[in-house]
Design a protein around this motif. Structure first.
Motif, PDB file in Angstrom:
ATOM      1  N   GLY A 187     -11.594  41.438  20.809  1.00 20.10           N
ATOM      2  CA  GLY A 187     -10.219  41.878  21.266  1.00 20.10           C
ATOM      3  C   GLY A 187      -9.097  40.696  20.798  1.00 20.10           C
ATOM      4  O   GLY A 187      -7.669  41.236  20.747  1.00 20.10           O
ATOM      5  N   ASN A 188      -9.543  39.768  20.368  1.00 22.19           N
ATOM      6  CA  ASN A 188      -8.519  38.631  19.872  1.00 22.19           C
ATOM      7  C   ASN A 188      -9.250  37.822  19.032  1.00 22.19           C
ATOM      8  O   ASN A 188      -9.740  36.826  19.212  1.00 22.19           O
ATOM      9  CB  ASN A 188      -8.170  37.912  21.116  1.00 22.19           C
ATOM     10  CG  ASN A 188      -7.107  36.953  20.987  1.00 22.19           C
ATOM     11  OD1 ASN A 188      -6.145  37.309  20.084  1.00 22.19           O
ATOM     12  ND2 ASN A 188      -6.849  36.037  22.019  1.00 22.19           N
ATOM     13  N   PRO A 189      -9.453  38.360  17.846  1.00 17.00           N
ATOM     14  CA  PRO A 189     -10.461  37.958  16.878  1.00 17.00           C
ATOM     15  C   PRO A 189      -9.952  36.537  15.837  1.00 17.00           C
ATOM     16  O   PRO A 189      -8.699  36.407  15.700  1.00 17.00           O
ATOM     17  CB  PRO A 189     -10.666  39.198  15.824  1.00 17.00           C
ATOM     18  CG  PRO A 189      -9.402  39.820  15.975  1.00 17.00           C
ATOM     19  CD  PRO A 189      -8.822  39.422  17.321  1.00 17.00           C
ATOM     20  N   LYS A 190     -11.003  35.884  15.767  1.00 18.15           N
ATOM     21  CA  LYS A 190     -10.659  34.713  14.470  1.00 18.15           C
ATOM     22  C   LYS A 190     -10.565  35.607  13.068  1.00 18.15           C
ATOM     23  O   LYS A 190     -11.059  36.769  13.152  1.00 18.15           O
ATOM     24  CB  LYS A 190     -11.814  33.965  14.473  1.00 18.15           C
ATOM     25  CG  LYS A 190     -12.978  34.120  13.627  1.00 18.15           C
ATOM     26  CD  LYS A 190     -13.833  33.391  13.298  1.00 18.15           C
ATOM     27  CE  LYS A 190     -15.149  33.527  12.782  1.00 18.15           C
ATOM     28  NZ  LYS A 190     -14.753  33.941  11.171  1.00 18.15           N
ATOM     29  N   GLN A 191      -9.721  34.823  12.280  1.00 21.51           N
ATOM     30  CA  GLN A 191      -9.666  35.735  11.072  1.00 21.51           C
ATOM     31  C   GLN A 191     -10.736  35.534  10.222  1.00 21.51           C
ATOM     32  O   GLN A 191     -11.940  34.841  10.106  1.00 21.51           O
ATOM     33  CB  GLN A 191      -8.469  34.806  10.232  1.00 21.51           C
ATOM     34  CG  GLN A 191      -7.045  34.782  10.955  1.00 21.51           C
ATOM     35  CD  GLN A 191      -6.150  33.848  10.572  1.00 21.51           C
ATOM     36  OE1 GLN A 191      -5.937  33.564   9.398  1.00 21.51           O
ATOM     37  NE2 GLN A 191      -5.604  33.186  11.592  1.00 21.51           N
ATOM     38  N   HIS A 192     -11.044  36.644   9.290  1.00 21.61           N
ATOM     39  CA  HIS A 192     -11.852  36.611   8.564  1.00 21.61           C
ATOM     40  C   HIS A 192     -11.825  35.859   7.581  1.00 21.61           C
ATOM     41  O   HIS A 192     -10.561  35.162   7.071  1.00 21.61           O
ATOM     42  CB  HIS A 192     -11.919  38.116   7.675  1.00 21.61           C
ATOM     43  CG  HIS A 192     -12.165  39.410   8.413  1.00 21.61           C
ATOM     44  ND1 HIS A 192     -13.485  39.529   8.984  1.00 21.61           N
ATOM     45  CD2 HIS A 192     -11.401  40.153   8.787  1.00 21.61           C
ATOM     46  CE1 HIS A 192     -13.363  40.517   9.441  1.00 21.61           C
ATOM     47  NE2 HIS A 192     -12.225  41.092   9.383  1.00 21.61           N
ATOM     48  N   GLY A 193     -12.881  35.046   7.276  1.00 23.08           N
ATOM     49  CA  GLY A 193     -12.793  34.151   6.182  1.00 23.08           C
ATOM     50  C   GLY A 193     -12.664  32.715   6.753  1.00 23.08           C
ATOM     51  O   GLY A 193     -12.607  31.564   6.338  1.00 23.08           O
ATOM     52  N   GLN A 194     -12.207  32.650   8.020  1.00 21.21           N
ATOM     53  CA  GLN A 194     -11.892  31.322   8.750  1.00 21.21           C
ATOM     54  C   GLN A 194     -13.383  30.808   9.519  1.00 21.21           C
ATOM     55  O   GLN A 194     -13.692  31.763  10.178  1.00 21.21           O
ATOM     56  CB  GLN A 194     -10.698  31.349   9.770  1.00 21.21           C
ATOM     57  CG  GLN A 194     -10.467  29.798  10.353  1.00 21.21           C
ATOM     58  CD  GLN A 194      -9.013  29.711  10.653  1.00 21.21           C
ATOM     59  OE1 GLN A 194      -8.853  30.177  11.851  1.00 21.21           O
ATOM     60  NE2 GLN A 194      -8.204  29.168  10.046  1.00 21.21           N
ATOM     61  N   HIS A 195     -13.846  29.786   9.174  1.00 26.98           N
ATOM     62  CA  HIS A 195     -14.891  29.229   9.889  1.00 26.98           C
ATOM     63  C   HIS A 195     -14.741  29.298  11.398  1.00 26.98           C
ATOM     64  O   HIS A 195     -13.711  28.596  11.810  1.00 26.98           O
ATOM     65  CB  HIS A 195     -15.410  27.720   9.245  1.00 26.98           C
ATOM     66  CG  HIS A 195     -16.785  27.823   9.513  1.00 26.98           C
ATOM     67  ND1 HIS A 195     -17.311  27.112  10.899  1.00 26.98           N
ATOM     68  CD2 HIS A 195     -17.891  27.677   8.740  1.00 26.98           C
ATOM     69  CE1 HIS A 195     -18.715  27.048  10.707  1.00 26.98           C
ATOM     70  NE2 HIS A 195     -18.878  27.267   9.538  1.00 26.98           N
ATOM     71  N   GLN A 196     -15.838  29.514  12.136  1.00 28.79           N
ATOM     72  CA  GLN A 196     -15.461  29.783  13.582  1.00 28.79           C
ATOM     73  C   GLN A 196     -15.101  28.404  14.194  1.00 28.79           C
ATOM     74  O   GLN A 196     -14.358  28.304  15.007  1.00 28.79           O
ATOM     75  CB  GLN A 196     -16.438  30.442  14.354  1.00 28.79           C
ATOM     76  CG  GLN A 196     -17.633  29.786  14.484  1.00 28.79           C
ATOM     77  CD  GLN A 196     -18.666  30.489  15.354  1.00 28.79           C
ATOM     78  OE1 GLN A 196     -19.114  31.637  15.224  1.00 28.79           O
ATOM     79  NE2 GLN A 196     -19.133  29.961  16.670  1.00 28.79           N
ATOM     80  N   GLU A 197     -15.953  27.158  13.759  1.00 31.03           N
ATOM     81  CA  GLU A 197     -15.521  25.856  14.147  1.00 31.03           C
ATOM     82  C   GLU A 197     -14.151  25.309  13.987  1.00 31.03           C
ATOM     83  O   GLU A 197     -13.545  24.643  14.684  1.00 31.03           O
ATOM     84  CB  GLU A 197     -16.580  24.747  13.606  1.00 31.03           C
ATOM     85  CG  GLU A 197     -18.149  25.009  13.567  1.00 31.03           C
ATOM     86  CD  GLU A 197     -18.313  25.401  15.253  1.00 31.03           C
ATOM     87  OE1 GLU A 197     -17.875  24.514  16.140  1.00 31.03           O
ATOM     88  OE2 GLU A 197     -19.147  26.239  15.637  1.00 31.03           O
ATOM     89  N   VAL A 198     -13.677  25.782  12.716  1.00 33.16           N
ATOM     90  CA  VAL A 198     -12.317  25.417  12.457  1.00 33.16           C
ATOM     91  C   VAL A 198     -11.301  26.051  13.362  1.00 33.16           C
ATOM     92  O   VAL A 198     -10.360  25.577  14.010  1.00 33.16           O
ATOM     93  CB  VAL A 198     -12.205  25.834  11.030  1.00 33.16           C
ATOM     94  CG1 VAL A 198     -10.378  25.774  10.523  1.00 33.16           C
ATOM     95  CG2 VAL A 198     -12.720  24.990   9.899  1.00 33.16           C
TER      96      VAL A 198
END
Ligand code: PHE
Length: 425
Positions: A187-198
């Motif tokens: 529901g509040n996603p990280k951006q495609h292409g952005q590494h989750q640790e970043v």
């Protein structure tokens, strides 16, 4: 730069079928409340600015609220079907220009232009709205942003370490987080292409930064106010949605029995950095409405007071100081003078201002704003002393009628005669 980016500045004054700005709003754009350092909104702005290290955050000035539709909306992924773009919500100068509806209008240029990795903006913004105690079509926001560049780092791990190092430098605030959110979820996603640790590292830097700011501000208020709660400030993070950040949140602060919504913020959308000409950068942004926080901190009961030109408002604040608002009446006052001869052989010092105060208070209770001695003299031959006091009759709730002031005046005159044996002039 995209062709339409800084749509011709001269064209801002053209009108067309989109034009809906009124002359009243036009006048507000000239007020420049933030240019007076003794205005409560400036005092608050300066306090918040001071929490951010100057060598890391550039303070940018955007005195002109007239911006392009590109700057206010398109550069921030706000598409033409978004409600905020409608003529009913936004002041259009013409089809290509608006009065900025938020300080985010300057994100792209701020992420592009400054030598430091951070920026801060405080400025007036405009939205078509009802007017009541907490809403006014012109108000003020603060915007902040912070970026990191992977340049010089050879891996995601190194970039993350760099961000985390900066996070470790933020002073830790003594606050209590009542509710937090997951770093990101469907529901509040990280951006495609952005590494989750970043994404997580940026989020931590953002949240700790804003927690430090509110922790400091409310702690200082509590220090100056012995009745303020001694427990740590309670805050909560709530998922939100903005077209120019993902994931996004709002931060709320618990203050005097209510949750007060302060910041909107999030991890900056990569397309914003693309438009700034730095597609490799990553970072965050926040926005903060200044009026509501200032109302709480200064105890200002009505948003319209910020626009007051009454010296009783303008002159009661001091740069750098959060002081409690001293209310004054918005109803007209009426002056009446009381001039009298003191009893023979009495010197003026024997009649004290407080003697009159008590008489006035008894007669008029809360309907008197002030009592001032305006004249004092001794008759050259008889040596009798005369005093003259000026009383301002004024109610906090209504306009006083002459008839009722006459009654008060008579009763004060009577008391002066019977209690002090003066001869009224
Ligand atoms: N501009 C948003 C608003 O006015 C606040 C915001 C700023 C949200 C920056 C996220 C990032 O509500």
């Amino acid at each position: 730069l995209p062709r339409h980016q800084e749509a011709n500045k001269e064209n801002r004054s053209n009108t067309d079928e989109w034009t809906n700005i009124t002359s009243t709003i036009e006048r507000l754009t000239d007020r420049k409340l933030l240019s007076n350092p003794a205005h409560p909104l400036s005092i608050l702005t300066d306090i918040i600015f001071s929490k951010f290290p100057e060598q890391e955050y550039t303070r940018a000035n955007f005195p002109n609220p007239r911006v392009s539709v590109y700057e206010n909306f398109e550069s921030l992924n706000i598409t033409s079907d978004h409600v905020s773009r409608s003529k009913t919500d936004t002041y259009y100068l013409n089809k290509d220009h608006v009065l900025r509806t938020h300080t985010s209008a300057h994100q792209v240029e701020s992420f592009r232009d400054h030598p430091t990795p951070g920026f801060l903006i405080a400025a007036d913004v405009y939205r078509r709205d009802e007017i009541d105690k907490t809403h006014y079509p012109a108000f003020h926001q603060m915007e902040g942003g912070r970026w990191w560049s992977p340049q010089g780092t050879s891996s995601v791990k190194e970039l993350v370490a760099k961000i985390n190092q900066d996070t470790a430098k933020i002073p830790v605030s003594e606050i209590k987080i009542i509710d937090d959110t997951l770093p990101f979820h469907d529901g509040n996603p990280k951006q495609h292409g952005q590494h989750q640790e970043v994404c997580i590292a940026i989020t931590n830097h953002l949240k700790r930064t804003l927690e430090m700011v509110v922790g400091d501000i409310f702690e200082n208020i509590a220090l100056g106010d012995p009745s303020a709660p001694k427990e740590p400030l309670q805050i909560r993070w709530i998922d939100a949605t903005f077209p120019f950040t993902s994931p996004s949140w709002e931060m709320e602060v618990y203050w005097q029995g209510d949750w007060l919504e302060l910041f909107g913020c999030g991890v900056t959308q990569q397309r914003v950095f693309d438009r700034a000409g730095y597609p490799e950068r990553v970072g965050w942004a926040f926005g903060l409405g200044l009026e509501r926080l200032a109302m709480v901190l200064f105890g200002i009961p009505d948003i319209r007071l910020f626009w007051s030109e009454d010296p009783r408002f303008v002159e009661q604040f001091t740069p750098g100081v959060v002081s409690a608002f001293k209310p004054f009446s918005k109803y007209p006052g009426t002056y009446r003078d009381f001039a009298f001869w003191l009893k023979e052989g009495t010197i003026p010092e024997e009649f004290h201002d407080n003697d009159l105060m008590d008489i006035v208070r008894e007669a008029a209770v809360d309907l008197v704003e002030s009592v001032k001695l305006i004249d004092k003299f001794t008759h050259p031959h008889t040596k009798r002393n005369s005093l003259c006091y000026r009383v301002l009759f004024q109610s906090m709730e209504r306009t006083l009628q002459n008839d009722e002031i006459n009654v008060l005046q008579d009763s004060i005159r009577d008391s002066l005669k019977t209690k002090f044996g003066v001869e009224l002039r």
